[in-house]
Enzyme design. Sequence first.
Site, short mmCIF file in Angstrom:
data_model
loop_
_atom_site.label_atom_id
_atom_site.label_comp_id
_atom_site.label_asym_id
_atom_site.label_seq_id
_atom_site.Cartn_x
_atom_site.Cartn_y
_atom_site.Cartn_z
N ASP C 46 0.83 -1.21 0.00
CA ASP C 46 0.00 0.00 0.00
C ASP C 46 0.86 1.26 0.00
O ASP C 46 0.34 2.36 0.16
CB ASP C 46 -0.97 -0.01 1.18
CG ASP C 46 -0.27 -0.22 2.53
OD1 ASP C 46 0.94 -0.48 2.54
OD2 ASP C 46 -0.93 -0.10 3.56
N HIS C 51 3.18 6.78 -0.25
CA HIS C 51 4.42 7.49 -0.59
C HIS C 51 4.54 7.86 -2.05
O HIS C 51 5.50 8.49 -2.46
CB HIS C 51 5.63 6.65 -0.19
CG HIS C 51 5.67 6.29 1.25
ND1 HIS C 51 6.11 5.07 1.71
CD2 HIS C 51 5.31 6.98 2.36
CE1 HIS C 51 6.02 5.04 3.03
NE2 HIS C 51 5.54 6.18 3.45
N TRP C 172 -4.08 -2.37 11.30
CA TRP C 172 -2.76 -1.78 11.33
C TRP C 172 -2.83 -0.70 12.43
O TRP C 172 -3.48 0.33 12.22
CB TRP C 172 -2.47 -1.04 10.04
CG TRP C 172 -1.89 -1.71 8.85
CD1 TRP C 172 -0.72 -1.34 8.23
CD2 TRP C 172 -2.42 -2.76 8.04
NE1 TRP C 172 -0.51 -2.13 7.10
CE2 TRP C 172 -1.54 -3.01 6.97
CE3 TRP C 172 -3.58 -3.56 8.13
CZ2 TRP C 172 -1.76 -3.99 6.00
CZ3 TRP C 172 -3.80 -4.54 7.17
CH2 TRP C 172 -2.90 -4.75 6.12
N TYR C 174 -1.07 2.06 14.17
CA TYR C 174 0.15 2.86 13.99
C TYR C 174 0.04 4.18 14.73
O TYR C 174 -0.57 5.13 14.23
CB TYR C 174 0.36 3.15 12.50
CG TYR C 174 0.97 2.01 11.73
CD1 TYR C 174 1.16 0.76 12.31
CD2 TYR C 174 1.38 2.19 10.41
CE1 TYR C 174 1.74 -0.27 11.60
CE2 TYR C 174 1.96 1.15 9.70
CZ TYR C 174 2.14 -0.07 10.30
OH TYR C 174 2.71 -1.10 9.59
N LYS C 207 -1.60 -5.66 13.53
CA LYS C 207 -0.30 -5.35 12.98
C LYS C 207 0.24 -4.13 13.71
O LYS C 207 -0.37 -3.06 13.69
CB LYS C 207 -0.44 -5.03 11.49
CG LYS C 207 0.89 -4.73 10.83
CD LYS C 207 0.68 -4.16 9.42
CE LYS C 207 2.00 -3.62 8.88
NZ LYS C 207 1.81 -2.81 7.66
N SER C 255 5.61 -5.16 11.73
CA SER C 255 6.04 -4.63 10.45
C SER C 255 7.50 -4.22 10.51
O SER C 255 8.03 -3.90 11.58
CB SER C 255 5.19 -3.43 10.06
OG SER C 255 5.38 -2.40 10.97
N GLY C 256 8.10 -4.26 9.32
CA GLY C 256 9.53 -4.04 9.22
C GLY C 256 9.93 -2.59 9.06
O GLY C 256 11.08 -2.23 9.29
N GLY C 257 8.98 -1.74 8.67
CA GLY C 257 9.33 -0.34 8.46
C GLY C 257 10.12 -0.14 7.19
O GLY C 257 10.01 -0.93 6.25
N ARG C 284 8.07 -3.00 1.80
CA ARG C 284 9.17 -2.39 1.06
C ARG C 284 10.42 -3.24 1.07
O ARG C 284 11.15 -3.31 0.08
CB ARG C 284 9.48 -1.00 1.65
CG ARG C 284 8.53 0.05 1.12
CD ARG C 284 8.73 1.34 1.85
NE ARG C 284 8.16 1.28 3.18
CZ ARG C 284 8.33 2.21 4.12
NH1 ARG C 284 9.10 3.27 3.85
NH2 ARG C 284 7.76 2.10 5.29
#
Lengths: 309, 309, 309, 309, 309
Positions: C46, C51, C172, C174, C207, C255-257, C284
């Site tokens: 996503d 971005h 998610w 965040y 997540k 999540s890995g970032g 990513r």
Amino acid sequence: MKATRTVKRILDNYEGDNPGVKGNLCRMLMEGRLRGTGKMVILPVDQGFEHGPARSFAANPEAYDPHYHYQMAIDAGLNAYAAPLGMLEAGADTFAGQIPTILKANSANSLMSDTAGKNQAVTASVDDALRLGCAAIGFTIYPGSDMAIDMFEEISALREEAAAKGIPTVIWSYPRGEAVSKDGETAIDIAAYAAQIAALLGAHIIKIKLSTDHLELGEAKKVYEAQGIDVASQTARVRHCMQAAFNGRRIVVFSGGAKKGENSVYDDARAIRDGGGNGSIIGRNTFQRPRDEALAMLGKLVDIYKGAD
Amino acid sequence: MKATRTVKRILDNYEGDNPGVKGNLCRMLMEGRLRGTGKMVILPVDQGFEHGPARSFAANPEAYDPHYHYQMAIDAGLNAYAAPLGMLEAGADTFAGQIPTILKANSANSLMSDTAGKNQAVTASVDDALRLGCAAIGFTIYPGSDMAIDMFEEISALREEAAAKGIPTVIWSYPRGEAVSKDGETAIDIAAYAAQIAALLGAHIIKIKLSTDHLELGEAKKVYEAQGIDVASQTARVRHCMQAAFNGRRIVVFSGGAKKGENSVYDDARAIRDGGGNGSIIGRNTFQRPRDEALAMLGKLVDIYKGAD
Amino acid sequence: MKATRTVKRILDNYEGDNPGVKGNLCRMLMEGRLRGTGKMVILPVDQGFEHGPARSFAANPEAYDPHYHYQMAIDAGLNAYAAPLGMLEAGADTFAGQIPTILKANSANSLMSDTAGKNQAVTASVDDALRLGCAAIGFTIYPGSDMAIDMFEEISALREEAAAKGIPTVIWSYPRGEAVSKDGETAIDIAAYAAQIAALLGAHIIKIKLSTDHLELGEAKKVYEAQGIDVASQTARVRHCMQAAFNGRRIVVFSGGAKKGENSVYDDARAIRDGGGNGSIIGRNTFQRPRDEALAMLGKLVDIYKGAD
Amino acid sequence: MKATRTVKRILDNYEGDNPGVKGNLCRMLMEGRLRGTGKMVILPVDQGFEHGPARSFAANPEAYDPHYHYQMAIDAGLNAYAAPLGMLEAGADTFAGQIPTILKANSANSLMSDTAGKNQAVTASVDDALRLGCAAIGFTIYPGSDMAIDMFEEISALREEAAAKGIPTVIWSYPRGEAVSKDGETAIDIAAYAAQIAALLGAHIIKIKLSTDHLELGEAKKVYEAQGIDVASQTARVRHCMQAAFNGRRIVVFSGGAKKGENSVYDDARAIRDGGGNGSIIGRNTFQRPRDEALAMLGKLVDIYKGAD
Amino acid sequence: MKATRTVKRILDNYEGDNPGVKGNLCRMLMEGRLRGTGKMVILPVDQGFEHGPARSFAANPEAYDPHYHYQMAIDAGLNAYAAPLGMLEAGADTFAGQIPTILKANSANSLMSDTAGKNQAVTASVDDALRLGCAAIGFTIYPGSDMAIDMFEEISALREEAAAKGIPTVIWSYPRGEAVSKDGETAIDIAAYAAQIAALLGAHIIKIKLSTDHLELGEAKKVYEAQGIDVASQTARVRHCMQAAFNGRRIVVFSGGAKKGENSVYDDARAIRDGGGNGSIIGRNTFQRPRDEALAMLGKLVDIYKGAD
């Protein structure tokens, strides 16, 4: 799970359908020991409604328990398990996600007088199917019954709702009623006609009975003879029914009917396979045998569809 | 209230249902003198609709008053009280929260000609049940009637709505109509079939009649004889009906029928208990007796289910 | 497919949910190379929305094509693929039934001024998920944003509708916005709080981001210190976040970032595994690498979750 | 279960409500060790949402598990257990029917900036309450907040829907926000006002905080002094708040606030009892203690309400 | 009309869509002088709403008449004609079935203060589109505006409804608002981002502006430079925008902006063609010229797309 080329070719035939419907068809085609072959063996257990519990289950009393059938379908590596609402609900949580289920949305019973006409009661909804995580709904029509128009209209409405929500429809197309004789119910012209009607109603999977070489309708008989349509062997008749199912663009599975000898079951399967049919839907011949025998028989059936017998 | 292990085991069988439905089943199973035993005695008072007021209540005129029945169910320590809309409304506030109630959502009457067919009128809704604080809805089907398909479809829709809102469904499965003889209405093959149909329709609690050893249907008779199904005693017949109720995965209560001698009532209860049935639903045998006699009889009935008699 | 004991134990924790929701959770847990282990690796794409396309895909231009990601998730043997509506639609037919998909139902973008607040647009519906055959919906919340109340209310309504139709919800969670500092976004007290909020909102899969040992909130800091909660290592922090997810009763993936070195990715996975987390959601770091490298990295990641590294 | 005279007198005050609402009030009043006394002790666990998981549960880590709180409420013989959606769902099936539950339908969180205003997110629906078998919904309002009008309108709509379906409403009436000072939040004039607003909004059960003898509002202060309203003791203040709750026609329970010494908890309960209040709603003071201590404390609290201490 | 291979390949990309949506896309692609080429020239006339009538039409007063534009689109052999509700209705009967129309479903106007934010009013519905026989709906979004989230949510809902009814959606993705500078509105990174957002929202046809080589966003700029993305020529920029439209899986047409010299219009078209774009959407440059000049210009434009210039 990566689908095989064979399965993808089958899914391509459902070109008017959304990805939800195709995904559920894929789920069934990629399940069990026949996954990826384009062949299916489905376990249906709706005889309790149609014939009563003792006639259905007394020969193998474990089969009174709804869990028995879920476990059988899983252990035998079948593609799907079909049953009415109550039967599915009684095991839906224990077996959630472990075997694709088909919610049989209408049901016949043996406690109706002749004057009531041949018909079935609608006993479940598309929302029930979603709630129970079903991969499809199932519905019986009786071409030949004076109630057929009602039944066609019921399934048309249910199918539209189901397909919009990603749920495919299996139509049991069983000729019976005022317009067909007893012999006509399994006549080849009628069987092909039943497949065609189901296809035209938008069935994603069609279930018909294996047929005889009897020709029921006079006008049809003339054509079969004039065109020399081969209906002599069961294989030829299956091939003809596949033509009637949009020249093979729809999945067709054939039912086994009353319990019979094992060899007869295997011969049927070979004819279905050789005639290009997609498989068997086999209830009483499964659950009226002791579990070990049933597993052995289903194992051999799967082998036949794999071409190994 | 902490549920007993027995009650939890019963609730586990309702695995397709939401916590609301299970909570209401628990409420009924944990109520009264039989709480926690998995056994139930339910008081139904719908005879005024079906037989008229004098036939129902003149023998014990206090019973004309709806409060009488609420009080009876409470004082006798029963599990639930079932009645049509008006009957429940007339005491719903006075007895709110004191006894689980079952809203009988359809009702028969004696003022219909034979040509009208065997059927009942739907006279209440799921929202009525919520508004009145009911623990369940009740619904009668007539397997064997030419109206059965309509009735099956009505209860399927009501049940779906009720279950979504946490309300379980009790199905009175009473064979009658064009397809069954008078003897057939209480034949064991028909009783088992009636239990099976109710279970397949998704009943949470099934109410059937105690049966005779008569076998009504030719095809069934063959199977009962071939398989040697024991239907000789009432206990054996109850046991067979429990098999037909998903091998005991559904609660089944048995009705007493017309008013009869006390001993007969107790013998019935012992047979239900010993055959693995869940209890009695007992109307006329209760309210057509003077209150003291009725309380004594219900007390003894409860004792029988507790195994104390 | 027969579920493993591990998967069944996980499903048992979703006791308030219907078989449809459990079936879809099972579908994801029984998919790919980690099937049956209770561990998951999910591919989310996503970032194009959040971005822009070049920042997301220019490093590996094949990734501009939606089919690329479906194929990656399948070939790497992952459990599910998550993306916004348009991205899923562009491959939904080709890959129907071949990989469980998660419809990301809201999306952020980088073209909003600070005054607009931290928020996302709801860009898909539950009916979209059904039509596309998705196994779940996904939704981002921003605890800490002044828009959080709106977001909580949006997902509450969507979740209720989805769960009724058998579709689980992935949240998610965040933290960002007016009430948290930059360091606070990854602080351990905030991460645990984010997991807790998602669980309380009814998320089936949560997540969150891996966290640091920073403590953001004064009141929380006192408790962490007084109780001696171990947040020194990443493993300990994962373990603490699992406590916050109903003591491990909810699936949590981390999540890995931003894209980073491979070893760092593997160390993260080992910490997640050792702390009792359920797996990684890794976007990513996957698609910004050449396909071969990405497959190798995902392969190693799966091995780590299998305990083989 | 037969209701006591005390309980019936309380139910009589809810004269505008249907039997469903009264039945659920009765269910709570007839549950646990205080059944029949008209007194209640309720366990609320919504602090995880409001304060985060560590601040709520780290002192007694078993409390991270949702099952812990159900079991506590049952074992301590409390009247009801209140929690947000996810918390209830995680144990709803295991404990179905065993303890009346209150679905907290909105929730605050500590991750909002001051500019966001004092507000809560609506995170559950009346249908959720029915599906989960809840005995009531709960909702917090913040009289004194600039968001209060929104909150009043939200609960008015929810309450209307809930009451029509037989579900009572518990209002947590907690003054805070732009219009009240820190001291004002617990001022007696404000506490009484908060009770009155909740009653006027149609709350069936009102939850307020115990108050101090501070008088916040100038106009109110004049009246309190002119009329010589006794607010010197906690008992007197409880009595005054009961006046504000329609002269005792509405059930009022008082909250304990932050964890404190046991004696203080008992003194509070004696004041509530002696002032005519209905009981305590006591969260952190319960679950932040080890289970044995918590059970002992709740046991003593119940004894106090029974008048035995 | 038999679709060309080129058109079929384009339709295949819309794999998640039903035959109704594909049929309408085909209708537009098989219309006019560019039929079958996969290229499109669309005439949009919504400037009257956005800029007022005199600014739009005084240069060529015949253009005040809605019939003028229908006739122009037909006579010039264009693919479709797009306009707001009133404009379409005023000629919908006369030209029914003669030119595919696109109902512009939201519209901007010049009579709003800056504080009102960048936004458009939704002024037509999907049912309007069906009633008027439109081939598509059109909708403008303003990425970069603080109202963008609202606009995204509006088009998501409209698109879902339209697609279900067989109507494709054209999204005008026009960056403007608080988060982009004046130069940024036509920056290449922003243009590609705008295309990506439209694709992710499910646009079937994307309309963006031709861009400059300006890079607006710092984070993006780094990536463009590091990856050496070629944005030097208009052709290269078109090519990059096609990547952002799912690697060319979505039709993208480019708008001409303010009226300018003919050669400039032709150069733009050549760049669009050579960069792999699908065509032009050209309003003011058409109708603000005398009819003969406009026809000549459109003729030449079509020739360019045919590769003949």
